[in-house]
Design a protein around this motif. Structure first.
Motif, PDB file in Angstrom:
ATOM      1  N   TRP A 134       0.834  -1.499   0.005  1.00 25.78           N
ATOM      2  CA  TRP A 134      -0.047  -0.126   0.079  1.00 25.78           C
ATOM      3  C   TRP A 134       0.985   1.145  -0.036  1.00 25.78           C
ATOM      4  O   TRP A 134       0.322   2.292  -0.450  1.00 25.78           O
ATOM      5  CB  TRP A 134      -0.947   0.003   1.106  1.00 25.78           C
ATOM      6  CG  TRP A 134      -0.263   0.012   2.552  1.00 25.78           C
ATOM      7  CD1 TRP A 134      -0.299  -1.168   3.203  1.00 25.78           C
ATOM      8  CD2 TRP A 134       0.204   1.170   3.374  1.00 25.78           C
ATOM      9  NE1 TRP A 134       0.421  -1.047   4.417  1.00 25.78           N
ATOM     10  CE2 TRP A 134       0.544   0.239   4.356  1.00 25.78           C
ATOM     11  CE3 TRP A 134       0.491   2.148   2.960  1.00 25.78           C
ATOM     12  CZ2 TRP A 134       1.274   0.992   5.614  1.00 25.78           C
ATOM     13  CZ3 TRP A 134       0.875   2.895   4.191  1.00 25.78           C
ATOM     14  CH2 TRP A 134       1.510   2.397   5.274  1.00 25.78           C
ATOM     15  N   PHE A 135       2.038   1.209   0.662  1.00 25.00           N
ATOM     16  CA  PHE A 135       3.040   2.502   0.603  1.00 25.00           C
ATOM     17  C   PHE A 135       3.420   2.563  -0.855  1.00 25.00           C
ATOM     18  O   PHE A 135       3.407   3.579  -1.297  1.00 25.00           O
ATOM     19  CB  PHE A 135       4.139   2.013   1.634  1.00 25.00           C
ATOM     20  CG  PHE A 135       5.163   3.139   1.613  1.00 25.00           C
ATOM     21  CD1 PHE A 135       4.918   4.145   2.514  1.00 25.00           C
ATOM     22  CD2 PHE A 135       6.150   3.040   0.878  1.00 25.00           C
ATOM     23  CE1 PHE A 135       6.121   5.277   2.614  1.00 25.00           C
ATOM     24  CE2 PHE A 135       7.295   4.049   0.939  1.00 25.00           C
ATOM     25  CZ  PHE A 135       7.169   5.063   1.849  1.00 25.00           C
ATOM     26  N   ASN A 136       3.671   1.559  -1.405  1.00 31.12           N
ATOM     27  CA  ASN A 136       4.523   1.727  -2.835  1.00 31.12           C
ATOM     28  C   ASN A 136       3.469   2.060  -3.760  1.00 31.12           C
ATOM     29  O   ASN A 136       3.564   2.674  -4.741  1.00 31.12           O
ATOM     30  CB  ASN A 136       5.010   0.275  -3.320  1.00 31.12           C
ATOM     31  CG  ASN A 136       6.475  -0.162  -2.633  1.00 31.12           C
ATOM     32  OD1 ASN A 136       7.093   1.000  -2.141  1.00 31.12           O
ATOM     33  ND2 ASN A 136       6.588  -1.328  -2.349  1.00 31.12           N
ATOM     34  N   TRP A 137       2.023   1.672  -3.616  1.00 27.68           N
ATOM     35  CA  TRP A 137       0.825   2.099  -4.397  1.00 27.68           C
ATOM     36  C   TRP A 137       0.840   3.608  -4.387  1.00 27.68           C
ATOM     37  O   TRP A 137       0.349   4.181  -5.310  1.00 27.68           O
ATOM     38  CB  TRP A 137      -0.483   1.231  -3.907  1.00 27.68           C
ATOM     39  CG  TRP A 137      -1.431   1.527  -4.724  1.00 27.68           C
ATOM     40  CD1 TRP A 137      -1.901   0.867  -5.810  1.00 27.68           C
ATOM     41  CD2 TRP A 137      -2.319   2.811  -4.811  1.00 27.68           C
ATOM     42  NE1 TRP A 137      -3.063   1.235  -6.454  1.00 27.68           N
ATOM     43  CE2 TRP A 137      -3.521   2.561  -5.789  1.00 27.68           C
ATOM     44  CE3 TRP A 137      -2.649   3.707  -3.857  1.00 27.68           C
ATOM     45  CZ2 TRP A 137      -4.532   3.571  -6.096  1.00 27.68           C
ATOM     46  CZ3 TRP A 137      -3.547   4.826  -4.215  1.00 27.68           C
ATOM     47  CH2 TRP A 137      -4.526   4.476  -5.027  1.00 27.68           C
ATOM     48  N   ILE A 138       0.722   4.179  -3.118  1.00 28.05           N
ATOM     49  CA  ILE A 138       0.498   5.549  -2.976  1.00 28.05           C
ATOM     50  C   ILE A 138       1.728   6.313  -3.386  1.00 28.05           C
ATOM     51  O   ILE A 138       1.301   7.313  -4.155  1.00 28.05           O
ATOM     52  CB  ILE A 138       0.523   5.767  -1.376  1.00 28.05           C
ATOM     53  CG1 ILE A 138      -0.607   5.190  -0.623  1.00 28.05           C
ATOM     54  CG2 ILE A 138       0.835   7.360  -1.187  1.00 28.05           C
ATOM     55  CD1 ILE A 138      -0.698   5.397   0.896  1.00 28.05           C
TER      56      ILE A 138
END
Length: 227
Positions: A134-138
């Motif tokens: 989710w961090f990399n998605w943001i």
């Protein structure tokens, strides 16, 4: 020693100034708006200009007294946005950090300076795989991507320069999220950041970056740090 500081008027930059002065270093700062460093005017040699201009970087080096020349460069530059919101509008060129570092390294060669420490971020290069999806998605779907791409370009530029000049001593500090708390002990998580926390105070980052200036322990590395 005298240190040329880029990004001196930012939140981490001012923390570096305070820490450096406490350690007995002298500071030269290259800033576009010198009035933002009015608090430090008596303790910092200020050159007005932009790190995106090689001529301005040269001017900052040349302005240092011969009795106390610049011996190292510290960059706390970042791609600014109108707020800390990941989707906020960028306020700086997309290549601000990498182009500034390239200019500095070019001028460093002219002045025989071999040490540069740059502030990077966890989540780029080999450390990307240690961050949750989710961090990399943001990062990938917000304006943070501009800054993260530029941070990685800094690392690539430093690696490329050191391959041509093995005497270049560089450290790209991969910090986690930056906060405004007090200086605390810094934990290191290698170059990838497996197990790293989420926050670190800017004062802690400043202390670590100056540690990296003062010794060679992290030369040629991308240490991930958190509190």
């Amino acid at each position: 020693m005298r240190i040329l500081l880029l990004g001196a008027n930012g939140r981490t930059g001012t923390a570096v100034i305070s820490e450096a002065l406490q350690r007995g270093h002298t500071i030269s700062a290259l800033v576009r708006r010198p009035e933002t460093l009015a608090t430090y005017a008596n303790n910092v040699s200020i050159t007005t200009g932009s790190s995106l201009s090689k001529e301005d970087v040269t001017k900052a080096f040349a302005s240092a007294p011969k009795s106390d020349p610049i011996k190292a460069v510290v960059s706390t530059l970042n791609n600014g946005r109108t707020s800390d919101n990941p989707w906020a509008k960028p306020t700086a060129p997309a290549n601000l950090m990498a182009d500034s570092v390239r200019n500095c390294v070019t001028v460093m060669k002219e002045y025989g300076v071999k040490k540069i420490v740059a502030l990077g971020t966890v989540g780029v290069g080999s450390s990307k795989a240690t961050r949750p999806w989710w961090f990399n998605w943001i990062i990938a779907h917000s304006n943070l991507k501009i800054a993260f791409d530029d941070h990685y370009a800094v690392q690539q530029a430093l690696e490329a320069e050191s391959s041509k000049d093995p005497a270049l001593m560089w450290v790209d500090v991969r910090a986690v999220g930056l906060g405004n708390g007090e200086k605390k002990d810094v934990k290191e998580f290698g170059n990838e950041g497996q197990g790293a926390g989420w926050m670190i105070s800017r004062k802690s980052v400043a202390a670590f970056m100056l540690d990296a200036v003062e010794n060679s322990r992290w030369d040629g590395q991308t240490p991930v740090i958190s509190n």
